[in-house]
Design an enzyme around this catalytic site. Structure first.
Site, PDB file in Angstrom:
ATOM      1  N   ASN A 171       0.868  -1.181   0.000  1.00  0.00           N
ATOM      2  CA  ASN A 171       0.000   0.000   0.000  1.00  0.00           C
ATOM      3  C   ASN A 171       0.905   1.231   0.000  1.00  0.00           C
ATOM      4  O   ASN A 171       1.497   1.568   1.018  1.00  0.00           O
ATOM      5  CB  ASN A 171      -0.883  -0.051   1.257  1.00  0.00           C
TER       6      ASN A 171
ATOM      7  N   LYS B 129       0.060   4.251  -0.251  1.00  0.00           N
ATOM      8  CA  LYS B 129      -0.614   5.406   0.361  1.00  0.00           C
ATOM      9  C   LYS B 129      -0.395   6.644  -0.515  1.00  0.00           C
ATOM     10  O   LYS B 129      -0.394   6.544  -1.738  1.00  0.00           O
ATOM     11  CB  LYS B 129      -0.143   5.585   1.806  1.00  0.00           C
TER      12      LYS B 129
ATOM     13  N   HIS C  92      -9.305   0.580   5.095  1.00  0.00           N
ATOM     14  CA  HIS C  92      -8.021   0.820   5.769  1.00  0.00           C
ATOM     15  C   HIS C  92      -8.269   1.739   6.963  1.00  0.00           C
ATOM     16  O   HIS C  92      -9.103   2.646   6.897  1.00  0.00           O
ATOM     17  CB  HIS C  92      -7.020   1.452   4.793  1.00  0.00           C
TER      18      HIS C  92
ATOM     19  N   GLU D 268      -6.771   4.194   8.044  1.00  0.00           N
ATOM     20  CA  GLU D 268      -6.633   5.634   7.752  1.00  0.00           C
ATOM     21  C   GLU D 268      -7.897   6.164   7.083  1.00  0.00           C
ATOM     22  O   GLU D 268      -8.290   7.303   7.316  1.00  0.00           O
ATOM     23  CB  GLU D 268      -5.389   5.862   6.880  1.00  0.00           C
TER      24      GLU D 268
ATOM     25  N   GLU E 268      -5.063  -5.511  10.520  1.00  0.00           N
ATOM     26  CA  GLU E 268      -4.062  -4.475  10.761  1.00  0.00           C
ATOM     27  C   GLU E 268      -4.327  -3.800  12.097  1.00  0.00           C
ATOM     28  O   GLU E 268      -5.146  -2.876  12.179  1.00  0.00           O
ATOM     29  CB  GLU E 268      -4.112  -3.424   9.654  1.00  0.00           C
TER      30      GLU E 268
ATOM     31  N   GLY F 170       2.665   1.843  10.884  1.00  0.00           N
ATOM     32  CA  GLY F 170       3.584   2.975  10.749  1.00  0.00           C
ATOM     33  C   GLY F 170       4.265   3.366  12.053  1.00  0.00           C
ATOM     34  O   GLY F 170       4.877   4.422  12.136  1.00  0.00           O
TER      35      GLY F 170
ATOM     36  N   SER G  78       3.723  -2.456  10.316  1.00  0.00           N
ATOM     37  CA  SER G  78       5.183  -2.476  10.512  1.00  0.00           C
ATOM     38  C   SER G  78       5.829  -3.822  10.151  1.00  0.00           C
ATOM     39  O   SER G  78       6.761  -4.270  10.828  1.00  0.00           O
ATOM     40  CB  SER G  78       5.546  -2.061  11.942  1.00  0.00           C
TER      41      SER G  78
HETATM   42  P1  PGA Z   1       3.017  -0.004   7.696  1.00  0.00           P
HETATM   43  O1  PGA Z   1       1.542   0.191   7.120  1.00  0.00           O
HETATM   44  O2  PGA Z   1       3.574  -1.258   7.062  1.00  0.00           O
HETATM   45  O3  PGA Z   1       3.767   1.225   7.277  1.00  0.00           O
HETATM   46  O4  PGA Z   1       2.892  -0.132   9.183  1.00  0.00           O
HETATM   47  C1  PGA Z   1       0.699  -0.910   6.953  1.00  0.00           C
HETATM   48  C2  PGA Z   1      -0.581  -0.454   6.319  1.00  0.00           C
HETATM   49  O5  PGA Z   1      -1.079   0.619   6.678  1.00  0.00           O
HETATM   50  O6  PGA Z   1      -1.119  -1.142   5.430  1.00  0.00           O
END
Ligand code: PGA
Length: 252
Positions: free
Chosen positions: A9, A11, A97, A99, A169, A175, A215
């Protein structure tokens, strides 16, 4: 056997030149077969068509949108529909997601509509679920995730549910550099499968790939992917580097 999948992803990262360079690096690394059955990249919308054209040249490489609207067309300025994604050569769409849930107010009910819209256009939803830290600390994470699944997916017929990919997740791991332990991931994935089986039966639930996200990086992917219900990963930060991303795809 379930598909083993690694999805990246991107983003809101990478400009056109950087996105082109990244997909070309992934293409060239995938000249050598990778362990994952499917490698998926989800670039920003504006590069989907170019990325999909490049992905079509590489067996096992696919493209996902990062979101779609629940309607097929209309006066929704700034939005993109499943129909449009499909016309670009996209096969998957990330939905729900954290976010999108947090910054754009997407509810379980709205996501139920988006999942239906995507399936209706023959896009495979990568449906994201996962709990915030406060819920994890209260020990309520399974209940919380079950409710996300129930409210967004349980309106589907079994034949439609079978087409999905699920991504677990934990929000506290996205992140942050903080990962769920392999044991925490496996426990939650098994719980998700059990909840889906309670409605759709074990055969359908056993068929669905469940990816871990949060992560995930080359140094921890192998351990996390070892869980029997962990069928790959949804990768954010580490998917922006082709070598790291493909190393993760080879950790399955
Ligand atoms: P990350 O994000 O690997 O940077 O923690 C995962 C995601 O949001 O899909």
């Amino acid at each position: 056997m379930r598909d083993q999948i690694v999805a990246g992803n991107w983003k809101m990262n990478k400009d056109l030149n950087q996105a082109t360079a990244l997909v070309e690096e992934i293409q060239s690394l995938m000249m050598n077969p990778v362990e994952a059955d499917k490698v998926i990249v989800a670039p920003p919308y504006t590069y989907l068509a170019q990325t999909a054209a490049k992905a079509a040249e590489v067996p096992g490489l696919f493209v996902a949108g990062q979101n779609c609207h629940q309607e097929m067309s209309g006066a929704y300025t700034g939005e993109i529909s499943a129909t449009i994604l499909k016309s670009l050569g996209v096969d998957y769409v990330i939905l729900g997601h954290s976010e999108r849930r947090e910054y754009f107010g997407e509810s379980n009910q709205l996501l139920a509509l988006k999942v239906k819209a995507a399936l209706g256009q023959d896009l495979i939803p990568i449906f994201c679920c996962g709990e915030p830290l406060s819920i994890r600390e209260a020990g309520e994470q399974q209940k919380y995730v079950n409710q996300q699944l129930t409210e967004s997916l349980f309106q589907l017929e079994a034949d439609d549910l079978r087409r999905l990919v699920i991504a677990y997740e934990p929000i506290w791991a996205i992140g942050t550099g903080r990962t769920a332990s392999a044991e925490q991931a496996q426990q939650m994935h098994a719980s998700i499968r059990k909840h889906l089986a309670s409605k759709y039966g074990a055969e359908v639930a056993n068929h669905l790939p469940i990816l871990y996200g949060g992560s995930c990086k080359p140094s921890n992917a192998k351990e996390i992917f070892a869980g029997e219900d962990v069928d790959g990963g949804l990768i954010g930060g580490a998917s922006l580097n082709a070598n790291d991303f493909i190393a993760i795809a080879n950790s399955l």
